[in-house]
Enzyme design. Structure first.
Site, PDB file in Angstrom:
ATOM      1  CG  ASP A  97      -0.127  -0.035   2.544  1.00  0.00           C
ATOM      2  OD1 ASP A  97       1.112   0.054   2.506  1.00  0.00           O
ATOM      3  OD2 ASP A  97      -0.763  -0.126   3.609  1.00  0.00           O
ATOM      4  CD  GLU A 119       0.628  -6.632   3.281  1.00  0.00           C
ATOM      5  OE1 GLU A 119       1.478  -7.221   3.972  1.00  0.00           O
ATOM      6  OE2 GLU A 119       0.507  -5.398   3.292  1.00  0.00           O
ATOM      7  CD  GLU A 133       0.259   4.549   4.442  1.00  0.00           C
ATOM      8  OE1 GLU A 133      -0.723   5.184   4.907  1.00  0.00           O
ATOM      9  OE2 GLU A 133       1.435   4.865   4.670  1.00  0.00           O
ATOM     10  CG  HIS A 213       6.106   4.512  10.206  1.00  0.00           C
ATOM     11  ND1 HIS A 213       5.339   4.698   9.085  1.00  0.00           N
ATOM     12  CD2 HIS A 213       6.044   3.201  10.480  1.00  0.00           C
ATOM     13  CE1 HIS A 213       4.854   3.535   8.697  1.00  0.00           C
ATOM     14  NE2 HIS A 213       5.263   2.609   9.529  1.00  0.00           N
ATOM     15  NE  ARG A 215       3.320   9.838   4.314  1.00  0.00           N
ATOM     16  CZ  ARG A 215       4.105  10.747   3.748  1.00  0.00           C
ATOM     17  NH1 ARG A 215       3.737  11.990   3.679  1.00  0.00           N
ATOM     18  NH2 ARG A 215       5.270  10.388   3.236  1.00  0.00           N
ATOM     19  CG  HIS A 246      10.299   5.662  10.247  1.00  0.00           C
ATOM     20  ND1 HIS A 246      10.491   6.618   9.283  1.00  0.00           N
ATOM     21  CD2 HIS A 246       9.755   4.602   9.601  1.00  0.00           C
ATOM     22  CE1 HIS A 246      10.080   6.157   8.107  1.00  0.00           C
ATOM     23  NE2 HIS A 246       9.625   4.923   8.279  1.00  0.00           N
TER      24      HIS A 246
HETATM   25  C1  UD1 Z   1       6.443   4.989   3.929  1.00  0.00           C
HETATM   26  C2  UD1 Z   1       5.082   4.502   3.427  1.00  0.00           C
HETATM   27  C3  UD1 Z   1       4.326   3.759   4.517  1.00  0.00           C
HETATM   28  C4  UD1 Z   1       5.173   2.667   5.132  1.00  0.00           C
HETATM   29  C5  UD1 Z   1       6.488   3.280   5.600  1.00  0.00           C
HETATM   30  C6  UD1 Z   1       7.357   2.197   6.142  1.00  0.00           C
HETATM   31  C7  UD1 Z   1       3.936   5.903   1.796  1.00  0.00           C
HETATM   32  C8  UD1 Z   1       2.996   7.007   1.572  1.00  0.00           C
HETATM   33  N1  UD1 Z   1       4.251   5.646   3.061  1.00  0.00           N
HETATM   34  O1  UD1 Z   1       6.214   5.997   4.907  1.00  0.00           O
HETATM   35  O2  UD1 Z   1       3.169   3.168   3.949  1.00  0.00           O
HETATM   36  O3  UD1 Z   1       4.481   2.130   6.217  1.00  0.00           O
HETATM   37  O4  UD1 Z   1       7.133   3.903   4.492  1.00  0.00           O
HETATM   38  O5  UD1 Z   1       8.406   2.687   6.900  1.00  0.00           O
HETATM   39  O6  UD1 Z   1       4.396   5.288   0.859  1.00  0.00           O
HETATM   40  N2  UD1 Z   1      13.804   8.550   5.358  1.00  0.00           N
HETATM   41  C9  UD1 Z   1      15.193   8.495   5.358  1.00  0.00           C
HETATM   42  N3  UD1 Z   1      15.790   7.285   5.090  1.00  0.00           N
HETATM   43  C10 UD1 Z   1      15.096   6.152   4.843  1.00  0.00           C
HETATM   44  C11 UD1 Z   1      13.688   6.213   4.875  1.00  0.00           C
HETATM   45  C12 UD1 Z   1      13.062   7.425   5.114  1.00  0.00           C
HETATM   46  O7  UD1 Z   1      15.869   9.481   5.577  1.00  0.00           O
HETATM   47  O8  UD1 Z   1      15.694   5.095   4.612  1.00  0.00           O
HETATM   48  C13 UD1 Z   1      13.150   9.852   5.611  1.00  0.00           C
HETATM   49  C14 UD1 Z   1      13.299  10.826   4.403  1.00  0.00           C
HETATM   50  O9  UD1 Z   1      13.438  12.122   4.890  1.00  0.00           O
HETATM   51  C15 UD1 Z   1      11.961  10.642   3.683  1.00  0.00           C
HETATM   52  C16 UD1 Z   1      11.033  10.490   4.857  1.00  0.00           C
HETATM   53  O10 UD1 Z   1      11.741   9.673   5.788  1.00  0.00           O
HETATM   54  O11 UD1 Z   1      11.652  11.744   2.837  1.00  0.00           O
HETATM   55  C17 UD1 Z   1       9.678   9.906   4.579  1.00  0.00           C
HETATM   56  O12 UD1 Z   1       9.736   8.722   3.793  1.00  0.00           O
HETATM   57  P1  UD1 Z   1       8.403   8.212   3.008  1.00  0.00           P
HETATM   58  O13 UD1 Z   1       8.708   6.921   2.349  1.00  0.00           O
HETATM   59  O14 UD1 Z   1       7.877   9.301   2.157  1.00  0.00           O
HETATM   60  O15 UD1 Z   1       7.345   8.024   4.140  1.00  0.00           O
HETATM   61  P2  UD1 Z   1       7.299   7.032   5.350  1.00  0.00           P
HETATM   62  O16 UD1 Z   1       6.682   7.788   6.445  1.00  0.00           O
HETATM   63  O17 UD1 Z   1       8.601   6.390   5.551  1.00  0.00           O
HETATM   64  N1  UDP Z   2      11.657  -3.363  11.236  1.00  0.00           N
HETATM   65  C1  UDP Z   2      13.045  -3.455  11.101  1.00  0.00           C
HETATM   66  N2  UDP Z   2      13.817  -2.615  11.849  1.00  0.00           N
HETATM   67  C2  UDP Z   2      13.302  -1.695  12.701  1.00  0.00           C
HETATM   68  C3  UDP Z   2      11.878  -1.604  12.812  1.00  0.00           C
HETATM   69  C4  UDP Z   2      11.084  -2.448  12.056  1.00  0.00           C
HETATM   70  O1  UDP Z   2      13.540  -4.275  10.347  1.00  0.00           O
HETATM   71  O2  UDP Z   2      14.075  -0.968  13.362  1.00  0.00           O
HETATM   72  C5  UDP Z   2      10.809  -4.241  10.402  1.00  0.00           C
HETATM   73  C6  UDP Z   2       9.692  -4.978  11.101  1.00  0.00           C
HETATM   74  O3  UDP Z   2      10.132  -6.239  11.572  1.00  0.00           O
HETATM   75  C7  UDP Z   2       8.627  -5.100  10.019  1.00  0.00           C
HETATM   76  C8  UDP Z   2       8.852  -3.878   9.164  1.00  0.00           C
HETATM   77  O4  UDP Z   2      10.157  -3.405   9.467  1.00  0.00           O
HETATM   78  O5  UDP Z   2       8.839  -6.243   9.210  1.00  0.00           O
HETATM   79  C9  UDP Z   2       7.826  -2.829   9.448  1.00  0.00           C
HETATM   80  O6  UDP Z   2       8.168  -1.650   8.784  1.00  0.00           O
HETATM   81  P1  UDP Z   2       7.474  -0.264   9.072  1.00  0.00           P
HETATM   82  O7  UDP Z   2       6.925  -0.250  10.453  1.00  0.00           O
HETATM   83  O8  UDP Z   2       8.466   0.779   8.694  1.00  0.00           O
HETATM   84  O9  UDP Z   2       6.304  -0.220   7.988  1.00  0.00           O
HETATM   85  P2  UDP Z   2       4.811  -0.809   7.962  1.00  0.00           P
HETATM   86  O10 UDP Z   2       4.859  -2.255   8.225  1.00  0.00           O
HETATM   87  O11 UDP Z   2       4.021  -0.027   8.961  1.00  0.00           O
HETATM   88  O12 UDP Z   2       4.349  -0.486   6.571  1.00  0.00           O
END
Ligand code: UD1
Ligand code: UDP
Length: 374
Positions: A97, A119, A133, A213, A215, A246
């Site tokens: 999603d 999924e 999502e 994390h 939104r 995160h």
């Molecule tokens: C995204 C997904 C969410 C998922 C989550 C898992 C969307 C809309 N959201 O949310 O569904 O649950 O990932 O974690 O697709 N950033 C870093 N390094 C990284 C990752 C993120 O610096 O490796 C920071 C960056 O500033 C980035 C921000 O996090 O711009 C947000 O990342 P983004 O993927 O847009 O949103 P998430 O909240 O991570």
């Molecule tokens: N996870 C990880 N390291 C961390 C926190 C979570 O590997 O420090 C793993 C966790 O086991 C799960 C996945 O990341 O499989 C969940 O990711 P996240 O919570 O970022 O996204 P969501 O599942 O909410 O989309």
């Protein structure tokens, strides 16, 4: 000629849940399988690629600090065009999603490839939660040709939306495939992060593992969550709260500001998957708003408080392992303290449950696509 598969993902959870599928396809010689990462996430994605030893064939390297949904959506679609046109996959696989999922499914639709949604069918029926999502998954579900639903509930959701039954398959969730592969490896490997955790954490205390994390929790939600964690750490001295934070700046800022110097709370960098699984196994209680963690914890027999008002994963709530607590600090504190002190209730909630799969989801997906290709 071999049929061509393109598996596309971009964030940490998609990578964890698609890694076993990449492996399962690469084991057969029926397909030419390639991997494309959008790198919607960077460091958190690379941790997963390293652990599962996946080298992407295409890396769009799109992450920008503090990125927004408009730009990310557009750039994923435009950057996928040349890859889809050059490789011309028969099947494109997307997961779950995220913005990567929805954008890649639209791009794949434009290319004429068949779209396989892994999924599929999870719903809250509230378009604002999880945001964005719920809509990402619903749009993908209506663009996709083949739907891999983890449970009967997700199958029923798709059927009720008019998706043809013949195109839906109940496979279980690939997260359980990843988890079952990683639990034994996490114990065996010489893992730097596990060593770090052994040194840094106080295992004479009961561990509460926290992640967050979403939104829809940014802003006041995170302030509430942090206040609740602070109160728990003050009232329960024999507890250590461990929170791999995160990398989203909207999460980092409030969490480090409010909890950075709090005794009994350990804020750490996101952990690589094996170390996270190892720590989840050691934890007494998990408090999270994560989707994936809600699925993994019941398989490890860990009670979970979910800091959301709705969940698209009702199975573990029904099984009694998960309680929805939203972001109301009083509710979070009340439930956490009660569980830590009420051993009867704790025992009931910590029974092992496996509503999300048996570790054979990827095998089923590969067989399904092989049968289509005959
Ligand atoms: C995204 C997904 C969410 C998922 C989550 C898992 C969307 C809309 N959201 O949310 O569904 O649950 O990932 O974690 O697709 N950033 C870093 N390094 C990284 C990752 C993120 O610096 O490796 C920071 C960056 O500033 C980035 C921000 O996090 O711009 C947000 O990342 P983004 O993927 O847009 O949103 P998430 O909240 O991570
Ligand atoms: N996870 C990880 N390291 C961390 C926190 C979570 O590997 O420090 C793993 C966790 O086991 C799960 C996945 O990341 O499989 C969940 O990711 P996240 O919570 O970022 O996204 P969501 O599942 O909410 O989309």
């Amino acid at each position: 000629m071999k049929k061509k598969n393109l598996i596309i993902f971009g964030t940490r959870p998609e990578a964890i849940k698609m890694a076993p599928l990449v492996k399962a396809f690469k084991k057969t010689d029926t397909f030419d399988t390639r991997v494309c990462v959008t790198a919607q996430h960077r460091e958190m994605l690379d941790q997963v690629l390293d652990f599962f030893e996946i080298t992407p064939d295409y890396d769009l390297d799109l992450m920008k600090p503090g990125q927004n949904l408009y730009g990310l959506t557009a750039t994923i679609i435009t950057n996928l065009q040349p890859i889809l046109e050059e490789f011309q996959p028969d099947f494109v696989y997307v997961h779950g999603d995220t913005t990567t999922t929805m954008s890649a499914s639209i791009a794949a639709f434009y290319s004429g490839a068949k779209i396989c949604h892994v999924e599929a069918g999870l719903r809250t029926f509230n378009k604002h939660s999880p945001f964005p999502e719920e809509i990402n998954r619903t749009v993908t579900g209506h663009v996709a040709d083949y739907h891999f639903a983890p449970t009967q509930t997700s199958f029923d959701n798709l059927k009720n939306e008019g998706i043809k039954e013949n195109n839906i398959s109940i496979t279980g969730n690939t997260v359980i495939d990843a988890l079952l592969e990683s639990v034994p490896r996490a114990d065996l490997i010489e893992d730097k992060e596990v060593d770090y955790l052994k040194k840094e954490l106080d295992f004479s205390k009961r561990i509460i593992l926290v992640t967050g994390h979403r939104r829809e929790n940014h802003g006041q939600g995170f302030i509430n969550i942090c206040e609740a964690l602070k109160q728990i750490s003050i009232s329960e001295e024999d507890v250590q709260i461990v929170y791999p934070v995160h990398l989203n700046p909207k999460v980092q800022k409030p969490v480090y500001e409010i909890l950075g110097s709090q005794e009994n709370i350990k804020l750490i960098a996101p952990l690589a998957y094996p170390a996270f699984v190892w720590l989840m196994n050691k934890a007494e209680l998990v408090i999270t708003d994560s989707g994936g963690v809600q699925e993994e914890a019941p398989s490890l027999g860990k009670p979970v408080l979910v800091m959301r008002d709705t969940t698209e994963r009702p199975e573990a709530v029904e099984a009694g392992t998960v309680i929805l607590v939203g972001t109301d600090p009083e509710k979070i504190v009340h439930e956490a303290i009660d569980l830590l002190n009420n051993s009867e209730r704790y025992k009931l909630m910590s029974k092992l449950h496996n509503p999300y799969g048996d570790g054979k989801a990827c095998e089923r997906i590969v067989t399904y696509i092989e049968n289509l290709s005959k």
